[in-house]
Design a protein around this motif. Sequence first.
Motif, short mmCIF file in Angstrom:
data_model
loop_
_atom_site.label_atom_id
_atom_site.label_comp_id
_atom_site.label_asym_id
_atom_site.label_seq_id
_atom_site.Cartn_x
_atom_site.Cartn_y
_atom_site.Cartn_z
N PHE A 317 47.94 24.38 38.69
CA PHE A 317 47.07 25.19 39.59
C PHE A 317 46.21 24.55 40.32
CE2 PHE A 317 46.64 29.09 36.68
CZ PHE A 317 48.25 28.46 36.42
N SER A 318 45.13 22.93 39.90
CA SER A 318 43.98 22.77 41.08
C SER A 318 44.35 23.01 42.15
CB SER A 318 43.91 21.87 40.81
OG SER A 318 45.19 20.83 41.05
N LYS A 319 44.94 23.14 42.70
CA LYS A 319 46.07 22.99 44.13
C LYS A 319 45.59 24.65 44.75
CE LYS A 319 49.94 21.42 44.75
NZ LYS A 319 50.82 20.58 44.75
N ILE A 320 45.18 25.05 43.58
CA ILE A 320 45.40 26.86 44.49
C ILE A 320 44.35 26.85 44.91
CG2 ILE A 320 45.71 29.41 44.09
CD1 ILE A 320 47.76 28.62 41.37
N ASN A 321 43.99 27.04 46.37
CA ASN A 321 42.85 27.59 47.02
C ASN A 321 42.77 28.45 47.01
OD1 ASN A 321 44.02 27.51 49.30
ND2 ASN A 321 43.67 25.28 49.50
N ASP A 322 41.76 29.65 47.96
CA ASP A 322 41.72 30.59 48.25
C ASP A 322 42.01 31.40 49.89
OD1 ASP A 322 39.35 30.77 46.70
OD2 ASP A 322 37.97 31.04 48.10
N ASN A 323 42.28 30.75 50.04
CA ASN A 323 43.62 30.79 51.17
C ASN A 323 44.86 31.09 51.05
OD1 ASN A 323 41.91 30.43 53.19
ND2 ASN A 323 42.58 28.35 53.74
N VAL A 324 45.26 30.66 49.21
CA VAL A 324 46.56 31.09 48.78
C VAL A 324 46.39 32.24 48.12
CG1 VAL A 324 47.88 29.90 47.14
CG2 VAL A 324 47.42 28.39 48.76
N LEU A 325 45.14 32.17 47.09
CA LEU A 325 45.18 33.83 46.96
C LEU A 325 45.28 34.98 48.05
CD1 LEU A 325 42.08 32.74 44.67
CD2 LEU A 325 44.62 32.71 43.73
N HIS A 326 44.42 34.63 49.40
CA HIS A 326 44.37 36.07 49.93
C HIS A 326 45.70 35.50 50.30
CE1 HIS A 326 40.02 36.85 50.42
NE2 HIS A 326 40.08 35.23 50.66
N GLN A 327 46.51 35.16 50.29
CA GLN A 327 47.77 34.86 50.55
C GLN A 327 48.60 35.94 50.18
OE1 GLN A 327 50.09 32.27 51.53
NE2 GLN A 327 49.51 31.14 53.34
N PHE A 347 39.80 30.53 38.68
CA PHE A 347 40.06 30.13 37.13
C PHE A 347 40.83 29.16 37.89
CE2 PHE A 347 38.77 33.77 35.04
CZ PHE A 347 38.07 33.49 34.10
N VAL A 348 40.92 28.85 39.47
CA VAL A 348 42.24 28.01 39.88
C VAL A 348 41.66 26.84 41.07
CG1 VAL A 348 43.96 30.04 40.10
CG2 VAL A 348 42.79 29.50 41.87
N GLY A 349 42.02 26.52 41.32
CA GLY A 349 41.77 25.04 42.21
C GLY A 349 40.95 24.18 41.47
N LYS A 350 39.41 24.05 41.86
CA LYS A 350 38.58 22.92 40.77
C LYS A 350 39.19 23.41 39.23
CE LYS A 350 36.57 20.23 44.98
NZ LYS A 350 35.22 20.93 45.86
N GLY A 351 38.83 24.84 39.43
CA GLY A 351 38.26 25.80 38.20
C GLY A 351 39.39 25.51 37.05
N TRP A 352 40.62 24.77 37.24
CA TRP A 352 41.64 24.79 36.53
C TRP A 352 41.60 24.14 34.66
CZ3 TRP A 352 43.99 20.68 33.61
CH2 TRP A 352 43.65 19.24 33.96
N HIS A 353 40.03 23.64 34.74
CA HIS A 353 39.86 23.45 33.71
C HIS A 353 39.40 24.62 32.96
CE1 HIS A 353 39.44 18.85 34.46
NE2 HIS A 353 39.83 18.89 33.38
#
Lengths: 404, 252
Positions: A317-327, A347-353
């Motif tokens: 989850f911590s690896k999902i960034n906005d680019n991925v989300l846009h995809q 909720f993703v990327g740095k927000g996985w916590h």
Amino acid sequence: MLGLSSKDTALLIIVALLALLAPVLLNPFPEASAMAQFNAGYPDLMQRFVIYGIFAIGFNILFGLTGYLSFGHAAFLGVGSYAAVWMFKLLSYNVVPAILLSVVVAGLFSVLIGYISLRRSGIYFSILTLAFAQMSFALAYSVLSNPKFNLTNGETGLQVYTDDPQIFHRAGLPDLPHFFGLSMRSTYTVDMGGWSFDFNAGYYLCAIILLVAFYMSIRIFNSPFGIMLRAIKSNQQRLNYTGLNSRPYTLAAFVISGMYAGLAGGLLAAMDPLAGAERMQWTASGEVVLMTILGGAGTLIGPILGAGFIKYFENIFSKINDNVLHQWFSFMPDGAEDFLVAIVHPFVGKGWHLTLGILFMLVVIFLPGGLVEGGQRIGRFVFRRNNRKGGGLEPDAKAKQPAE
Amino acid sequence: MGILEVKGVGKRFGGLQALGNVNLSVAENTVHAIIGPNGAGKSTLLNCLVGKLIPDTGSVTFQGESVLGRKPHEINQMGISRVFQTPEIFGDLTVFENVMIPCFAKRDGAFRMHAYESVKDEVEIREKARLILDDVNMLEKRDMIAASLSRGDKRRLEMAMCLVQEPKLLLLDEPTAGMARADTNNTIDLLKHIKATRDITMAIIEHDMHVVFSLAERITVLAQGTPLVEDTPENIKGHPKVKEAYLGETQA
Ligand SMILES: Nc1ncnc2c1ncn2[C@@H]1O[C@H](COP(=O)(O)OP(=O)(O)O)[C@@H](O)[C@H]1O
Ligand SMILES: [Mg+2]
């Protein structure tokens, strides 16, 4: 088989199959697909699943059975790592003496901390273990790292240098941790169609040790000792008035779980020959508590599930960034796409916590028995429906066994 | 010399003198009842015997050895088991596991690891546990979680846990409180059966005079932390001081 009931044997076989086939099972998505980032079958991460699984299995022997909640178990993990790296520095990169020493040293260290902390119970016990762990962290971070006596190499972390003695190191042996010559990094990659599977030596060493650790925990759960530990959680007073001294039982459980933690720490160092003080931080101690509760404290398989779950989140989850989300949301109209990305973003990327925290809350509130209870409920639901279809009888109350 | 000798025991809780100056001698192989109104200090006295409380003054000896300063598990290992006023059982464990634990304590002492053996292989222990559950008519409930038992069953389970240890001295704190009449009679029969089949001394605290007069060979009346009289049941029944202090009030 192996002195286990048929139910426990089945459980052990399932765990063994999952562990041995993990490189395949955890890579379900083809390399090139958009879902490939959810693959977890790479050596690094699989090693961590298994190592933290061992950590949590051990923690569960203390917390799940006796109810004594330690907030300082990362100290033993850290001690195990330091011990292992010292063996690399002094003897050689062979992982066997390193892992053995890490278990022994963590065991001795937990005798000391356990003996003092177990004079109290409840929240006072937890606070004492937390205090000890933070003291250990301080010792590792600064006190035991000075020019005259450098045990931990402070901030930098302990590592192997070329001028270290390594008295058993020979030419031809890998310059990295190895098992009698077999490097922990050696990986056999199989490409099949769009898929690629990594079979890594280090992972398999960890997986085999996990199976042994899991088997021993099943034995402990089913032993008279295990009953005494559960009796301590249930009613310590009664145990004492029944002629049993609860102190040595809790201490034994504490030391066993400390040795599991030391084993996990030793394996971490065996996979990556480095030991840092941050491994002993209270957050690391808290993580194993989360793993155990999330998976199901006091259950056999729960801690492994919890460890896998949390490590998966941390790494995927911590690896999902906005680019991925846009995809992902690119099929939507532009406005909606941006809107969805904005909602999911925290909720993703740095927000996985954040996601993990919410999931943890949901589990604790709705499934106090953790993921294992969730699985049992689903199982019972499916079982009942099948029965109704087949006109069979309701399952009996036996499904509610305490130690699943 | 009795098997249990209590001499000059006193215990204060803040401003309250719960036990004044208790002298009590329980003869071996008898059933000795301790009666008295609520708050007389009966439970406090038992607490001093099993190591839950340490008395301020006096001495307690069991078979000539002092129990004061010993830990609860050590006192139990000397041969004293106690049934509590509110049942103390292992609520999260099954009924069968509840009775296995005292069997282990009896066989192995206060601590033994046994982390690698399987409970399934402990044939002797399982057989012993089965027999005692049969004795208290709870065999069909062996796989129930103890917390889900009825109050009466919890008491019987606790009694089974104490009996299976074959204690020399069994302390019972109101063993029939909250039981229906039929259950009370069953308990009386059970205790009579136990007494008849083994060498055991019992000290029993009880409110129900029917139970007391069916079982006791000696009775001590406690009031406000001091023994009023000690005598045989026949004499106690007619004792004017007792009638006044206790029987008259509670048997209304
Ligand atoms: N742990 C304690 N702390 C303070 N007071 C206590 C404690 N235990 C008992 N007492 C008091 O001592 C007195 C005797 O209590 P107890 O021995 O329970 O009486 P009994 O069992 O005869 O009904 C009561 O007034 C009770 O409130
Ligand atoms: Mg009382």
